[in-house]
Design a protein around this motif. Structure first.
Motif, short mmCIF file in Angstrom:
data_model
loop_
_atom_site.label_atom_id
_atom_site.label_comp_id
_atom_site.label_asym_id
_atom_site.label_seq_id
_atom_site.Cartn_x
_atom_site.Cartn_y
_atom_site.Cartn_z
N LEU A 139 -16.90 64.85 22.69
CA LEU A 139 -17.37 65.34 21.39
C LEU A 139 -17.98 66.73 21.53
N GLY A 192 -22.39 61.81 3.83
CA GLY A 192 -23.61 61.48 4.57
C GLY A 192 -23.43 61.73 6.06
N ALA A 239 -25.20 64.43 8.59
CA ALA A 239 -26.15 63.73 9.46
C ALA A 239 -26.49 64.54 10.70
N GLY A 240 -25.63 65.50 11.04
CA GLY A 240 -25.92 66.33 12.20
C GLY A 240 -25.57 65.64 13.51
N GLY A 241 -25.69 66.39 14.59
CA GLY A 241 -25.46 65.84 15.92
C GLY A 241 -24.04 65.33 16.11
N LEU A 242 -23.88 64.34 16.97
CA LEU A 242 -22.55 63.84 17.28
C LEU A 242 -21.94 63.08 16.11
N THR A 243 -22.79 62.62 15.19
CA THR A 243 -22.27 61.92 14.01
C THR A 243 -21.36 62.85 13.21
N SER A 285 -18.09 63.48 15.17
CA SER A 285 -17.19 62.32 15.10
C SER A 285 -16.53 62.24 13.73
N LYS A 293 -27.26 75.01 7.04
CA LYS A 293 -27.72 74.73 8.39
C LYS A 293 -26.88 75.49 9.40
N LYS A 325 -24.52 76.76 11.78
CA LYS A 325 -23.33 76.31 12.49
C LYS A 325 -22.69 75.08 11.85
N ARG A 344 -19.04 74.74 10.07
CA ARG A 344 -18.02 73.82 10.56
C ARG A 344 -17.47 72.97 9.42
N SER A 366 -33.33 60.57 8.77
CA SER A 366 -32.01 60.33 8.21
C SER A 366 -30.95 61.20 8.86
N ARG A 367 -31.36 62.22 9.58
CA ARG A 367 -30.30 63.00 10.24
C ARG A 367 -30.82 63.69 11.50
N VAL A 368 -29.87 64.35 12.16
CA VAL A 368 -30.15 64.97 13.44
C VAL A 368 -30.12 66.47 13.28
N GLN A 369 -31.02 67.17 13.94
CA GLN A 369 -30.86 68.62 14.03
C GLN A 369 -31.12 69.05 15.47
N ILE A 370 -30.28 69.94 15.93
CA ILE A 370 -30.43 70.45 17.29
C ILE A 370 -30.87 71.90 17.13
N HIS A 421 -25.49 66.98 24.47
CA HIS A 421 -26.50 66.05 23.98
C HIS A 421 -25.81 64.77 23.55
N LEU A 461 -26.97 62.87 20.75
CA LEU A 461 -27.71 62.50 19.55
C LEU A 461 -26.80 62.16 18.38
N TYR A 462 -26.88 60.92 17.96
CA TYR A 462 -26.18 60.47 16.76
C TYR A 462 -27.19 60.27 15.65
N LYS A 463 -26.69 60.24 14.44
CA LYS A 463 -27.55 59.87 13.32
C LYS A 463 -28.07 58.46 13.59
#
Lengths: 656, 447
Positions: free
Chosen positions: A36, A83, A87-91, A94, A148, A150, A154, B382-386, B399, B401-403
């Motif tokens: 990912l 949502g 959600a950010g990150g790997l979510t 994916s 946000k 980047k 995307r 509720s969400r992730v921020q890097i 990383h 990090l998932y929601k």
């Protein structure tokens, strides 16, 4: 200069992919974050997305989605996409890879078991329709600052990619479907509809189906007001323009506005300008301007001077939707109910509680020159005109919304009393089993922080009613039966029947004697078995809410409004659902309809047995029971099967 | 009655007699036979760990996983040899031994000859099973050395390692007495700022149950009746480090030093040069530890304090895979699979060649790898921020990090709790990595 894609990023991705491909099926999850992460780096340039798209089959087969929510594409739900994207990150990564996989399936380059090209396509169309704001990003300062960086880039890049690969025409169809589903219900709060129409308007420049273009045009016209004279006219200009018009021309304008309003339930600002002008100069044209029914006309005629007062005080541009409420209120003939006019008059001059004033004034933009009393009157007009258009918004307060709707329909005087009490005294009280309960003395309800996208009446009443409802629940606990047996009649009033039945055995929490439950409901509600007793007042019932796969999501409160045959002669249950959702899919093919089956705007409906399969508790009149035994075994079995294979999977079933 | 002319109960008499009794007796720790007998072809992994399963499958060794019923469907789906067992919550170690009888019988039927613990709580289970497999109950007791902190420290002390002063305590009164006595020895009983002592749970992993006691009031406010029994210990001042030592036939095959850049949050492998400088001292101490604890096979994870006087104090030692993704860091920089090395070292049947092929002898580290554990900081998320500058930093690796699947999180108030995700870093400059590992402690990755 064209930027050549960094091939090293693709190589890095492929390398991680290979590692994942070569590992054991159980160890995939250990490598997912590596793959990912490498994919995320590719998503930073446009060609990276195409490269990933071409590798979609490979990365899915390698196990990137294994044991994750994206594993089975046929089970993905379009409304959840946004949502996950946010959600950010790997979510987010994916989710984006999942969309690219869907494109590959939709385009036929990836043949995958369990989902067809068509299914993938319609999934993506719906995703695009639901996320049209990403497709046409707003170039505002706010959007820029809130963005946000980047991740937002995307996301926008992904949707551009989707637009390239799929036709926008099918999206417009989805969008029109969504909007028409919402409009059919004639909600009081139309913010969401307006937002969607604004997005849809941007599709008009693209190549889309003619019928969609027409539908979108109708919605846009309704909001903007495209009468002969109002086109490209702001409210100030329009006000000056109509001053010089002759009565005939005014009448044409009025009819034109009234038509779009009646078609969509949406009100244009200039329509308000026109009605306020007519109210002063040509009151005889009011019936035309609102396109009233005969009953509405009679009601208007009977109370013309009061209605004129009402328009002056309660019909304003920032609360323009109350104009539609007014039309519907007159059509209902509510003004002829004796407590209503004095009840409304009281609100004109009500000495508002400081808290109430603050809440009401906060609900509009300020600097509008409108008093808090006017806002409240506008709200009351809407509630009295659109009892089935009351929504709970984003709050878990379905019970209270249901109460306001019931009282608006059957006890407008009582409702006006409650509103006055709450707005003036900051208190609502009720007597429960001989003891007075005051909302001002109570602290906690279901909601501690009310989401304020609500109509003015709900804004004022819900906090009080919610606390009272919770207090009633608290006082009725541990009585050996479902609390609603006592709470509902006390809370809603004598319109609720005293007989009560629930599927859950309160002592054990299991489902006991389900066939008996089903038979009793048929015997008290289905015209074929209940000796023809009609449902007189809405019946507040509890239902199990299930998702598109029939999985239990939770409990919900709706009201059965009426039971009747649909155009095809099938018996249906028509109900009021305070969450005003346009399309709901409860799984097992159970999809409540909001139009097309003789629904009154605001009603949802389901075939009788389908509704029963989601029913959890209901009230009935003990003196009006029919022949429960006569209900065919096949019907009971069918309902039981639907129940057992959906919400019932999470309950223990006991045979008696 | 005739009287003897000799005083049989005089001091001299008793003392001389007692001294004679010492002659010829084997004193000190009982040495155990750690060899694996020739029975059973399979190794049983006690506890569920995907990287360990992957490693053993790659090595093509016969194995079976013993873990909770919940993992059975997944194991079946992916053809992982599996035996479901409910370890329950035994109240004392002896109960584990008693209950292990049934599991032992099952495993013997499954042709298991040796067991390897994966987690802290399975160390005694594995000990009990190996004891039965070798027909030597002492093997079980030996495993408890790595679990019961008081027993562990006492053994270290006996073995000549430097440890703090400690006592087992049953109630607050005993903690108070210990606190006073320690400070009395330090002549700090009249001081405004007495030295702190540490309260620890007897057998919990990581920082769970750990409380620092700075005053007698702390004893009242930080401890409850549920905290007991526990262990109190004088404060050791200095740098806290951990090691991962791979041992086979009593020899160190590989020794990694991990720098706790920020205890509970971040680790770095290999440590900065300033810490690496102490390697010879640490190795010496580890060798003492191996002797003292009679360790022949396995991987130990000891923690030491290096004081300002450059003395190494023993903190504690675990006989399991360390937390904080330390193995992943080792794998990143030393290019071998520590999960596999762990299994090889735990098995006495592993041949020297096999080991040498798997574990590098004189490993040269490829840069420094760091892990930063991310915990939720807000009640609802509720969400992730890097942080963008972190993600675009050249030393950013990845990383996980998932929601979050739950939006409300309950602070457990015990230990550091479970982290929800990890940020991995990799680069050549240890200072830069350390900086990145400390900068984001107060950053909200979950919002």
């Amino acid at each position: 200069m064209a930027v050549k894609m960094d091939t090293s990023k693709i190589e890095a991705f492929k390398q991680e992919l290979e590692t994942m491909e070569s590992t054991y099926s159980f160890a995939k999850s250990m490598y997912q974050s590596n793959v990912l992460q490498a994919a995320a780096k590719l998503m930073d340039d446009e060609e990276g997305l195409s490269a990933l798209y071409q590798l979609a089959e490979r990365y899915e087969q390698a196990g990137i989605f294994q044991d994750s929510p994206w594993e089975d594409p046929s089970k993905l739900q379009p409304f959840l996409v946004k949502g996950s994207l946010q959600a950010g990150g790997l979510t987010t990564i994916s989710e984006m890879l999942s969309e690219l996989r869907m494109v590959a399936i939709a385009k036929g380059v990836y043949k995958r078991e369990g989902i067809s090209e068509g299914q993938a396509k319609s999934f993506l169309h719906e995703v695009m329709a639901l996320n049209i704001d990403i497709l046409f990003p707003e170039e505002t300062e706010a959007a820029r600052i809130e963005g946000k960086g980047k991740e937002k880039d995307r996301m926008e890049r992904l949707f551009q990619f989707l637009e390239e690969k799929l036709s926008l025409a099918s999206i417009s169809g989805e969008l029109v479907k969504e909007i028409s589903g919402l409009i059919a219900q004639r909600p009081i709060m139309v913010n969401r509809i307006v937002k969607m129409v604004n997005h849809a308007e941007k599709l008009m420049e693209k190549e889309i189906e003619e019928s969609d273009r027409k539908a979108i045009q109708t919605y846009v016209d309704a909001i903007r007001g495209r009468t002969k004279k109002s086109r490209n006219c702001d409210t100030k200009k329009y006000r000056n323009k109509i001053k010089n018009l002759k009565e005939d021309a005014i009448k044409t304008e009025a009819q034109s506005f009234a038509k779009t309003m009646r078609e969509t339930g949406l009100v244009a600002s200039n329509h308000v300008v026109l009605v306020r002008y007519i109210n002063k100069q040509h009151p005889q044209l009011l019936a035309e301007a609102l396109d009233l029914t005969n009953k509405g006309k009679a009601n208007l005629e009977e109370h013309i001077s009061f209605v004129q007062q009402l328009i002056k005080a309660g019909i304003h541009i920032p609360l323009k939707q109350s104009l539609y409420g007014l039309a519907k209120m007159l059509d209902r003939g509510v003004l002829s109910s004796s407590p209503v006019i004095p009840g409304l008059r009281r609100i004109f001059e009500l000495d508002l509680h400081s808290e109430t004033r603050k809440v009401l004034l906060n609900s509009i933009n300020g600097n509008e020159g409108i008093t808090a009393n006017s806002i409240l009157i506008a709200g009351v007009i809407s509630v009295l005109g659109q009892p089935l258009g009351i929504g709970q918004g984003m709050n878990p307060t379905c019970q209270t919304a249901r109460g306001i709707s019931l009282w608006s329909l059957h006890a407008p005087g009582h409702l006006l009393d409650l509103i006055a009490r709450a707005a003036r005294d900051g208190d609502v009280d009720l007597t429960f089993e001989g003891q007075a309960i005051h909302s001002k003395d109570l602290r906690e309800g279901l909601v501690d922080d009310l989401h304020d996208e609500l109509d003015p009446v709900s804004l004022i009443l819900v906090p009080h009613l919610d606390r009272i409802y919770s207090e009633l629940v608290r006082r009725s606990k541990f009585r050996g039966d479902d609390v609603h047996k006592w709470v509902n009649p006390a809370f809603y009033g004598d319109w609720v029947q005293k007989g009560f039945c629930s599927v859950i055995d309160p002592m054990t929490g299991s489902v006991a004697d389900y066939p008996g439950f089903v038979r009793l409901f048929y015997g008290t509600h289905h015209p074929d078995y209940n000796e023809g007793y009609e449902l007189i007042y809405p019946n507040p019932v509890g239902i199990f809410i299930t998702n598109a796969f029939g999985k239990l999501l939770g409990l919900h409160a709706v009201s059965i409004q009426r039971i009747a045959k649909d155009p095809e002669g099938k018996m249906r249950i028509y109900f009021y659902n305070p969450n005003n959702d346009s399309s709901q899919d409860w799984g097992q093919g159970i999809e409540p309809s909001v139009e097309g089956c003789n629904e009154i705007p605001g009603e949802s409906s389901l075939p009788f047995h389908q509704f029963v399969s989601r029913l959890y508790a209901f009230h009935y009149n003990q003196y009006e029971q029919g022949d429960a035994y006569a209900v065919e075994d096949e019907i009971v079995q069918e309902v039981e099967k639907l129940a057992k294979e959906s919400w019932g999977e999470q309950h223990t079933w006991v045979q008696l | 009655m005739p009287r003897l002319n000799q005083e049989t109960n005089s001091f001299k008499f008793t003392n001389q007699n007692d001294r004679k009794r010492l002659n010829g007796r084997q004193m000190g720790p009982l040495r155990i036979n750690h060899e694996r007998p020739e029975r059973g072809s399979k190794v049983a992994l006690i506890g569920w760990s995907v990287p360990s399963i992957e490693a053993i499958q790659q090595m093509e060794k016969p194995y079976i996983v013993v873990s909770h019923e919940d993992f059975r469907p997944y194991a079946e789906q992916h053809n992982i040899p599996f035996f479901a067992w409910d370890f329950g919550k035994p109240r004392h170690y002896q109960e584990v031994y008693e209950r292990s009888g049934d599991l032992f019988a099952e495993l013997v039927d499954l042709d298991v000859g040796h067991t390897i613990p994966i987690f802290e709580e399975t160390v005694e289970w594995s000990g009990a099973l190996n004891a039965r497999l070798r027909n030597d109950p002492n093997v079980f007791d030996h495993s408890i050395l790595f679990r019961d902190k008081a027993m562990m420290k006492r053994r270290a002390h006996i073995g000549g390692l430097k440890v703090g002063v400690f006592e087992e305590v049953e109630n607050k009164e005993e903690v108070k007495r210990f606190f006073r006595r320690v400070n009395q020895s330090l002549l700090k009983n009249h001081s405004q700022e007495p030295d702190p002592i540490h309260f620890k749970a007897l057998n919990k992993a990581g920082a769970a149950g750990h409380r620092m006691i700075f005053s007698e009031e702390d004893i009242e406010s930080k401890l409850t009746d549920e905290s007991f029994p526990g262990l109190v210990e004088s404060h050791l001042h200095g740098m806290e480090i951990s090691c991962e030592v791979f041992i086979h036939k009593g020899e160190i095959k590989f020794l990694n030093i991990t720098e706790y850049v920020l205890l509970g949050y971040s680790s770095m492998v290999p440590p900065s040069a300033a810490l690496e400088h102490y390697r010879p001292l640490i190795v010496e101490e580890v060798e003492k530890l191996i002797q003292a604890f009679d360790i022949q096979y396995g991987m130990i994870h000891p923690e030491f304090f290096i004081t300002d006087q450059e003395e190494v104090y023993f903190g504690e030692v675990a006989y399991r895979i360390p937390g904080g993704h330390i193995f992943e860091l080792i794998q990143k920089v030393y290019k071998f699979n520590p999960f596999g090395a762990h299994l090889l070292c735990c098995d006495p049947h592993t041949s020297q060649e096999e080991l040498e092929k798997y574990v590098p002898k004189e490993a040269e580290a490829d840069g420094h790898a760091g892990s930063f554990l991310v915990y939720p900081r807000k009640k609802t998320v509720s969400r992730v921020q890097i942080p963008p500058e972190m993600e675009s930093h050249p030393s950013f690796d990845k990383h996980t990090l998932y929601k979050p699947t739950i939006t409300k999180f309950q602070d457990i108030n015990e230990g550091y709790g479970n982290h929800w995700g990890t940020v991995f870093l990799h680069g050549n400059d240890s200072e830069e990595i350390s900086q990145l590992l400390t900068d984001y402690v107060d950053y909200d990755f979950y919002i």
